[in-house]
Write a protein that holds these residues in place. Structure first.
Motif, PDB file in Angstrom:
ATOM      1  N   PHE A 339       5.506  -9.277  -6.393  1.00 30.06           N
ATOM      2  CA  PHE A 339       6.366  -8.562  -5.458  1.00 30.06           C
ATOM      3  C   PHE A 339       6.860  -7.226  -6.019  1.00 30.06           C
ATOM      4  CE2 PHE A 339       6.643 -12.842  -3.663  1.00 30.06           C
ATOM      5  CZ  PHE A 339       6.397 -12.552  -2.331  1.00 30.06           C
ATOM      6  N   THR A 340       6.816  -7.062  -7.334  1.00 29.73           N
ATOM      7  CA  THR A 340       7.201  -5.785  -7.930  1.00 29.73           C
ATOM      8  C   THR A 340       6.109  -4.739  -7.757  1.00 29.73           C
ATOM      9  OG1 THR A 340       8.635  -6.837  -9.575  1.00 29.73           O
ATOM     10  CG2 THR A 340       7.862  -4.617 -10.078  1.00 29.73           C
ATOM     11  N   PHE A 341       4.834  -5.162  -7.881  1.00 28.99           N
ATOM     12  CA  PHE A 341       3.744  -4.182  -7.903  1.00 28.99           C
ATOM     13  C   PHE A 341       2.967  -4.071  -6.596  1.00 28.99           C
ATOM     14  CE2 PHE A 341       4.507  -4.819 -12.418  1.00 28.99           C
ATOM     15  CZ  PHE A 341       4.466  -3.513 -12.875  1.00 28.99           C
ATOM     16  N   LEU A 342       3.149  -5.020  -5.676  1.00 27.70           N
ATOM     17  CA  LEU A 342       2.462  -4.892  -4.381  1.00 27.70           C
ATOM     18  C   LEU A 342       2.804  -3.582  -3.680  1.00 27.70           C
ATOM     19  CD1 LEU A 342       0.646  -6.108  -2.187  1.00 27.70           C
ATOM     20  CD2 LEU A 342       2.686  -7.255  -1.264  1.00 27.70           C
ATOM     21  N   PRO A 343       4.091  -3.168  -3.611  1.00 28.24           N
ATOM     22  CA  PRO A 343       4.378  -1.868  -2.978  1.00 28.24           C
ATOM     23  C   PRO A 343       3.729  -0.691  -3.692  1.00 28.24           C
ATOM     24  CG  PRO A 343       6.390  -3.185  -3.183  1.00 28.24           C
ATOM     25  CD  PRO A 343       5.334  -3.885  -3.995  1.00 28.24           C
ATOM     26  N   CYS A 344       3.574  -0.782  -5.014  1.00 26.16           N
ATOM     27  CA  CYS A 344       2.963   0.316  -5.771  1.00 26.16           C
ATOM     28  C   CYS A 344       1.529   0.558  -5.316  1.00 26.16           C
ATOM     29  CB  CYS A 344       2.987  -0.001  -7.273  1.00 26.16           C
ATOM     30  SG  CYS A 344       4.637  -0.213  -7.957  1.00 26.16           S
ATOM     31  N   PHE A 345       0.763  -0.529  -5.200  1.00 24.40           N
ATOM     32  CA  PHE A 345      -0.622  -0.387  -4.735  1.00 24.40           C
ATOM     33  C   PHE A 345      -0.657   0.124  -3.295  1.00 24.40           C
ATOM     34  CE2 PHE A 345      -1.283  -3.392  -8.231  1.00 24.40           C
ATOM     35  CZ  PHE A 345      -2.409  -2.840  -8.829  1.00 24.40           C
ATOM     36  N   LEU A 346       0.256  -0.354  -2.476  1.00 30.85           N
ATOM     37  CA  LEU A 346       0.265   0.049  -1.072  1.00 30.85           C
ATOM     38  C   LEU A 346       0.562   1.543  -0.926  1.00 30.85           C
ATOM     39  CD1 LEU A 346       0.092  -0.865   1.875  1.00 30.85           C
ATOM     40  CD2 LEU A 346       2.541  -1.339   1.797  1.00 30.85           C
ATOM     41  N   PHE A 347       1.568   2.036  -1.666  1.00 35.36           N
ATOM     42  CA  PHE A 347       1.926   3.451  -1.583  1.00 35.36           C
ATOM     43  C   PHE A 347       0.751   4.346  -1.963  1.00 35.36           C
ATOM     44  CE2 PHE A 347       6.527   2.156  -2.488  1.00 35.36           C
ATOM     45  CZ  PHE A 347       6.856   2.192  -1.135  1.00 35.36           C
ATOM     46  N   VAL A 348       0.017   3.957  -3.011  1.00 39.25           N
ATOM     47  CA  VAL A 348      -1.066   4.813  -3.504  1.00 39.25           C
ATOM     48  C   VAL A 348      -2.302   4.700  -2.626  1.00 39.25           C
ATOM     49  CG1 VAL A 348      -2.632   5.257  -5.423  1.00 39.25           C
ATOM     50  CG2 VAL A 348      -0.217   4.763  -5.868  1.00 39.25           C
ATOM     51  N   LEU A 349      -2.767   3.482  -2.378  1.00 42.89           N
ATOM     52  CA  LEU A 349      -4.035   3.310  -1.660  1.00 42.89           C
ATOM     53  C   LEU A 349      -3.912   3.733  -0.196  1.00 42.89           C
ATOM     54  CD1 LEU A 349      -5.275  -0.050  -3.211  1.00 42.89           C
ATOM     55  CD2 LEU A 349      -5.927   2.284  -3.814  1.00 42.89           C
ATOM     56  N   ALA A 350      -2.707   3.627   0.371  1.00 41.88           N
ATOM     57  CA  ALA A 350      -2.518   4.101   1.746  1.00 41.88           C
ATOM     58  C   ALA A 350      -2.233   5.596   1.788  1.00 41.88           C
ATOM     59  CB  ALA A 350      -1.368   3.326   2.409  1.00 41.88           C
ATOM     60  N   GLY A 351      -1.524   6.107   0.762  1.00 41.19           N
ATOM     61  CA  GLY A 351      -1.106   7.502   0.791  1.00 41.19           C
ATOM     62  C   GLY A 351      -2.095   8.481   0.193  1.00 41.19           C
ATOM     63  N   ALA A 352      -2.946   8.016  -0.752  1.00 43.78           N
ATOM     64  CA  ALA A 352      -3.858   8.932  -1.441  1.00 43.78           C
ATOM     65  C   ALA A 352      -4.782   9.696  -0.484  1.00 43.78           C
ATOM     66  CB  ALA A 352      -4.667   8.173  -2.493  1.00 43.78           C
ATOM     67  N   PRO A 353      -5.411   9.033   0.509  1.00 45.54           N
ATOM     68  CA  PRO A 353      -6.280   9.801   1.419  1.00 45.54           C
ATOM     69  C   PRO A 353      -5.528  10.914   2.136  1.00 45.54           C
ATOM     70  CG  PRO A 353      -6.677   7.447   1.648  1.00 45.54           C
ATOM     71  CD  PRO A 353      -5.447   7.593   0.793  1.00 45.54           C
ATOM     72  N   TRP A 354      -4.267  10.645   2.499  1.00 44.62           N
ATOM     73  CA  TRP A 354      -3.456  11.668   3.162  1.00 44.62           C
ATOM     74  C   TRP A 354      -3.155  12.825   2.209  1.00 44.62           C
ATOM     75  CZ3 TRP A 354      -1.824  12.698   7.996  1.00 44.62           C
ATOM     76  CH2 TRP A 354      -0.792  13.624   8.149  1.00 44.62           C
ATOM     77  N   ILE A 355      -2.792  12.489   0.982  1.00 45.52           N
ATOM     78  CA  ILE A 355      -2.460  13.515  -0.009  1.00 45.52           C
ATOM     79  C   ILE A 355      -3.685  14.364  -0.325  1.00 45.52           C
ATOM     80  CG2 ILE A 355      -1.712  13.883  -2.396  1.00 45.52           C
ATOM     81  CD1 ILE A 355       0.492  13.083  -0.451  1.00 45.52           C
ATOM     82  N   GLU A 356      -4.856  13.757  -0.315  1.00 50.03           N
ATOM     83  CA  GLU A 356      -6.086  14.505  -0.586  1.00 50.03           C
ATOM     84  C   GLU A 356      -6.340  15.576   0.470  1.00 50.03           C
ATOM     85  OE1 GLU A 356      -8.528  14.379  -3.243  1.00 50.03           O
ATOM     86  OE2 GLU A 356      -6.610  13.682  -4.022  1.00 50.03           O
ATOM     87  N   LEU A 357      -5.856  15.357   1.681  1.00 48.29           N
ATOM     88  CA  LEU A 357      -6.064  16.350   2.741  1.00 48.29           C
ATOM     89  C   LEU A 357      -5.241  17.616   2.513  1.00 48.29           C
ATOM     90  CD1 LEU A 357      -6.032  14.087   5.929  1.00 48.29           C
ATOM     91  CD2 LEU A 357      -8.015  15.067   4.767  1.00 48.29           C
TER      92      LEU A 357
END
Length: 441
Positions: A339-357
């Motif tokens: 439960f500590t690291f699940l949000p970490c993966f979610l923030f990156v894997l969901a947000g990275a494609p957006w940030i790349e744009l």
């Protein structure tokens, strides 16, 4: 020329070996961990250019959670997609998880283990040197003008002298950038280098500023889908506890508490640890204050992000709540990790494609350049903070640790002047710490 040779794409196996190695040697908190990644991925292997490394770092620095673990996940995603991101992020914490599990079992079985901290004493000065080397390298790349130097100095002064929280400093840098852009003034780098030479150098990295965007679909469609997957993954363990556990209230509490802690971990582990300590000790009585301090010592002397201290709290919560059961302690540790690291993966894997744009947006680049300059000041503060703990173990007015100071100087020259392999030097430093311990005892 050597610099013109395009590096080959690393295989997934080659990258996985590095991520696993990083998991075992990632001492020194986020600054040291980021330094190791920069040294290997940028300077040594040339898999990722400085500009792309800093672009990813800027995003991870403003997220809640351990920025170094999230940066590893982001860079793994850049290299090998979602699979690469998951491998990088998981291997970053897995060695620390296993080590802390073993140490927690030893702790509750045999009591305090003072030799653990002594064995890693040799690593701490080396980590300080690694951070200083990284600070010099990142500063050279990101402090593009006198203006950016000024931002770094102001950021350092705010956090060092006034104890302004890190998120507020980053927010101030963002506001400063918006103000300058509003009046039509965008800070520029000092001239002197040829644009052709800069482009030539950039293209000598496998992933660089001119690399095509990763095809991850329309973020407006993919992000909601990934958020839905994240919510399902969050609910599943809670439903399992509801079905199989006789004490569902405990597991619900620990799941909600560490999810909340993960979502408010802005500014590093030190920002959230006082809150976790107060609630877990005084409200839930999962452990006492002395055990919390022992857990912090274990977290400081093991690889991985300092936020891994939370898994020790989870172990003690399960252990003390279920009649000193090591099995329940282990389950508490695993639940806390999840439960500590699940949000970490979610923030990156969901947000990275957006940030790349956003990579080709000049205004956003200017904003991120100012944020990066502020980050340099923050890293300088962290370097001093870590140095004080290593050089003055008791207090600043006390007797300095001359051996640690000497080994830091030796490590700096070994790494910066003589270019000795960082991984090899970490091994040398570990041996140095063990030999020093054996001689003194």
């Amino acid at each position: 020329m050597e610099r013109n040779r395009m590096p080959k794409k690393p295989t997934l196996g080659e990258a996985t070996r590095f991520w696993l190695k990083l998991g075992f040697i990632s001492f020194g908190g986020p600054a040291g961990q980021i330094a190791i990644m920069h040294e290997y991925l940028v300077a040594k292997k040339k898999w990722i250019s400085d500009s792309r490394f800093l672009h990813a770092l800027n995003y991870c620095m403003v997220l809640p959670g351990p920025e170094a673990q999230q940066l590893a996940t982001y860079l793994g995603w850049l290299l090998h997609g979602t699979r690469g991101g998951l491998i990088a992020g998981l291997l970053f914490i897995l060695p620390s998880l296993l080590i802390l599990l073993g140490l927690s079992i030893v702790y509750v079985t045999f009591g305090k283990i003072p030799w653990v901290e002594s064995i890693f004493e040799g690593l701490k000065p080396a980590v300080i040197a690694i951070v200083v080397v990284a600070l010099i390298k990142i500063g050279k790349k990101s402090l593009l003008s006198y203006f950016h130097y000024g931002v770094a100095i102001i950021a350092f002064a705010l956090i060092f002298f006034l104890n302004i929280p890190f998120p507020l400093i980053i927010l101030g840098a963002v506001i400063l950038s918006f103000v300058f852009q509003k009046v039509g003034w965008i800070p520029k780098a000092g001239s002197g280098k040829s644009k052709t030479m800069d482009e030539e150098l950039e293209k000598s990295y496998f992933i660089n500023e001119f690399s095509p965007r990763k095809k991850s679909g329309n973020p407006w469609k993919t992000i909601p889908r990934q958020l839905a997957v994240g919510i399902v993954l969050w609910i599943i363990p809670i439903l399992l506890f509801l079905v199989i556990s006789d004490n569902f209230q405990f597991w619900k509490t620990i799941s909600l508490f560490f999810t909340q802690a993960a979502l408010v971990t802005f500014g590093g582990a030190y920002a959230v640890l006082p809150y976790v300590a107060q609630v877990s000790v005084e409200k839930y009585h999962w452990l006492d204050s002395f055990q919390m301090l022992d857990g912090l010592a274990l977290g400081e002397t093991t690889p991985g992000p300092l936020i891994m201290v939370l898994v020790f709290v989870g172990f003690m919560a399960g252990y003390n709540s279920f009649e000193h059961s090591i099995l329940m302690g282990t389950l508490g540790l695993l639940t806390t990790t999840y439960f500590t690291f699940l949000p970490c993966f979610l923030f990156v894997l969901a947000g990275a494609p957006w940030i790349e744009l956003t990579r080709e947006n000049k205004q956003l680049k200017s904003l991120l350049a100012i944020v990066t300059a502020a980050v340099v000041g923050v890293v300088l503060n962290l370097t001093i903070y870590l140095g004080k703990g290593v050089f003055f173990p008791t207090e600043l007015a006390g007797k300095p640790n001359y051996l640690a100071i000497a080994w830091t100087v030796v490590s700096f020259f070994a790494l910066y002047r003589f270019k000795i392999n960082m991984l090899a030097w970490i091994g040398v430093s570990a041996i140095f710490g063990m030999v020093t311990y054996l001689i003194s005892n």
